[in-house]
Every structure is written in structure tokens, then in C-alpha cells.
Design an enzyme around this catalytic site. Structure first.
Site, PDB file in Angstrom:
ATOM      1  N   ASP A   8       0.823  -1.111  -0.005  1.00 59.54           N
ATOM      2  CA  ASP A   8       0.071   0.041   0.118  1.00 59.54           C
ATOM      3  C   ASP A   8       0.862   1.298   0.060  1.00 59.54           C
ATOM      4  O   ASP A   8       2.179   1.149  -0.247  1.00 59.54           O
ATOM      5  CB  ASP A   8      -1.173  -0.144   1.194  1.00 59.54           C
ATOM      6  CG  ASP A   8      -0.354   0.098   2.696  1.00 59.54           C
ATOM      7  OD1 ASP A   8       0.790   0.081   2.633  1.00 59.54           O
ATOM      8  OD2 ASP A   8      -1.220   0.140   3.355  1.00 59.54           O
ATOM      9  N   CYS A  65       2.567  -3.527   4.176  1.00 61.10           N
ATOM     10  CA  CYS A  65       1.908  -2.399   4.584  1.00 61.10           C
ATOM     11  C   CYS A  65       2.621  -1.648   5.567  1.00 61.10           C
ATOM     12  O   CYS A  65       3.733  -1.963   5.913  1.00 61.10           O
ATOM     13  CB  CYS A  65       0.415  -2.693   4.896  1.00 61.10           C
ATOM     14  SG  CYS A  65       0.127  -3.547   6.359  1.00 61.10           S
ATOM     15  N   THR A  67       2.558  -1.767   9.170  1.00 59.99           N
ATOM     16  CA  THR A  67       2.919  -2.740  10.071  1.00 59.99           C
ATOM     17  C   THR A  67       3.039  -4.206   9.393  1.00 59.99           C
ATOM     18  O   THR A  67       3.601  -4.865  10.385  1.00 59.99           O
ATOM     19  CB  THR A  67       1.788  -2.527  11.227  1.00 59.99           C
ATOM     20  OG1 THR A  67       0.533  -3.040  10.560  1.00 59.99           O
ATOM     21  CG2 THR A  67       1.647  -1.395  11.819  1.00 59.99           C
ATOM     22  N   HIS A  98       7.589 -24.805   9.333  1.00 61.17           N
ATOM     23  CA  HIS A  98       6.403 -25.346   9.916  1.00 61.17           C
ATOM     24  C   HIS A  98       5.101 -25.102   9.491  1.00 61.17           C
ATOM     25  O   HIS A  98       3.963 -25.743   9.762  1.00 61.17           O
ATOM     26  CB  HIS A  98       6.523 -24.909  11.556  1.00 61.17           C
ATOM     27  CG  HIS A  98       7.723 -25.590  12.549  1.00 61.17           C
ATOM     28  ND1 HIS A  98       7.923 -25.383  13.764  1.00 61.17           N
ATOM     29  CD2 HIS A  98       8.638 -26.364  11.966  1.00 61.17           C
ATOM     30  CE1 HIS A  98       8.945 -26.161  14.141  1.00 61.17           C
ATOM     31  NE2 HIS A  98       9.622 -26.587  13.006  1.00 61.17           N
ATOM     32  N   HIS A 133       4.123 -31.367  10.670  1.00 63.76           N
ATOM     33  CA  HIS A 133       3.493 -30.174  10.627  1.00 63.76           C
ATOM     34  C   HIS A 133       2.592 -30.019   9.401  1.00 63.76           C
ATOM     35  O   HIS A 133       1.608 -29.396   9.450  1.00 63.76           O
ATOM     36  CB  HIS A 133       4.685 -29.216  10.058  1.00 63.76           C
ATOM     37  CG  HIS A 133       5.778 -29.184  10.990  1.00 63.76           C
ATOM     38  ND1 HIS A 133       5.616 -28.527  12.264  1.00 63.76           N
ATOM     39  CD2 HIS A 133       7.177 -29.448  11.001  1.00 63.76           C
ATOM     40  CE1 HIS A 133       6.581 -28.562  13.075  1.00 63.76           C
ATOM     41  NE2 HIS A 133       7.540 -29.259  12.289  1.00 63.76           N
TER      42      HIS A 133
HETATM   43  C1  RB5 Z   1      -2.149   2.777   6.312  1.00 62.25           C
HETATM   44  O1  RB5 Z   1      -1.826   4.130   6.974  1.00 62.25           O
HETATM   45  C2  RB5 Z   1      -1.688   1.912   7.662  1.00 62.25           C
HETATM   46  O2  RB5 Z   1      -3.114   1.470   8.331  1.00 62.25           O
HETATM   47  C3  RB5 Z   1      -1.466   0.561   6.711  1.00 62.25           C
HETATM   48  O3  RB5 Z   1      -0.373   0.635   6.031  1.00 62.25           O
HETATM   49  C4  RB5 Z   1      -1.156  -0.715   7.589  1.00 62.25           C
HETATM   50  O4  RB5 Z   1      -0.334  -0.534   8.783  1.00 62.25           O
HETATM   51  C5  RB5 Z   1      -2.333  -1.288   8.195  1.00 62.25           C
HETATM   52  O5  RB5 Z   1      -2.444  -2.335   8.943  1.00 62.25           O
END
Ligand code: RB5
Length: 143
Positions: A8, A65, A67, A98, A133
């Protein structure tokens, strides 16, 4: 080896560095992520990556993304996808050994470029161990 990568808006710069490094190492990388900083929705990107993994156009998927959390949750809703959100080489290796993960998820705002690349290389070069597994992975697939 063919890989598919998607990100993203939070992962554009990170993705660019990863793609460059992987291509320099001889991997073929299909980019289905955004190349713009304009906001997009990570579930749409997860769907594009997972489609290519499931139809065999790529062996593994890489999803990014901010996180890694949102996009991995979205990917794991898709039948046949086992997406692993990893933070280090140990979890990257174990997710293949696994869990037979077919998609690796990374947080661009969490992990550095070099560690991210090391996680990806560990992931794509580790084979599933099978055995006990496989029984567990089969149970996941029946969900
Ligand atoms: C986008 O701002 C952010 O929410 C997305 O990249 C991600 O971290 C969501 O889990």
C-alpha cells in the site's frame, strides 16, 4: 524463481528497494502494489498478490503495509493462503519450515530494508519440513 510483491502507500519506498535488490539477485518480481503515495486500501493489494500465488503465476507472495498487520489479516481470509507476518529471520524460516507459508508479510514502518530483504531471502529459500507439520497445515486448509 518468480515472486509477486504488493504494497500500500505506506510501503512504496520499502517495496522499491526490495524489488531492486531481488532483481539484482536474479529473481523475477511481479509488482502489483501501488507506486504512488496516494492512499490505497491494503485488502485490495492483498487480493492481487494472493491471486497470483494461487493461480501459480508466482511461487511466493510478498505483502507490505505500514505494520504488516492489516495486509496479513486480509491475505489470511483468502482460502489457500497462509500469510506469515515476520519480524526477523527466525520467524521467516519457521514460517516456511512449520507453517508452509506461501506469503510473507512485512511492515515497512517496522522493519529496516536490510532485515526485510534478509527475511524474504530466508523465506523463499527454506523448504517446508512436512511430517507432523503437514497434518496441522492440512487442518488449517480444512477451515
Ligand atoms: C496505512 O496508513 C496503514 O494503516 C496500513 O499501511 C497498515 O499499517 C495497516 O495495517
Amino acid at each position: 524463481m518468480k515472486l509477486v510483491i504488493g504494497n500500500d502507500h505506506a510501503g512504496v519506498e520499502f517495496k522499491e528497494k526490495i524489488v531492486k535488490a531481488l532483481e539484482e539477485k536474479g529473481y523475477e518480481v511481479i509488482n502489483v502494489g501501488t507506486n504512488s503515495l496516494d492512499s490505497v486500501d491494503y485488502p485490495d493489494i492483498a487480493a492481487l498478490v494472493c491471486e497470483k500465488v494461487l493461480d501459480g503465476k508466482a511461487k511466493y507472495g510478498i505483502i507490505i503495509c505500514g505494520t504488516g498487520i492489516g495486509i496479513s489479516i486480509a491475505a489470511n481470509k483468502i482460502k489457500g493462503i497462509r500469510a506469515a507476518l515476520v519480524y526477523n529471520e527466525f520467524t521467516a524460516r519457521l514460517s516456511r519450515l512449520h507453517n508452509d507459508a506461501n506469503v510473507i508479510a512485512l511492515g515497512a514502518r517496522v522493519i529496516g530494508d536490510e532485515l526485510g530483504l534478509a527475511c524474504i531471502e530466508t523465506f523463499i529459500n527454506t523448504e517446508f519440513e512436512g511430517g507432523r507439520h503437514a497434518r496441522r497445515v492440512n487442518k488449517i486448509e480444512k477451515c
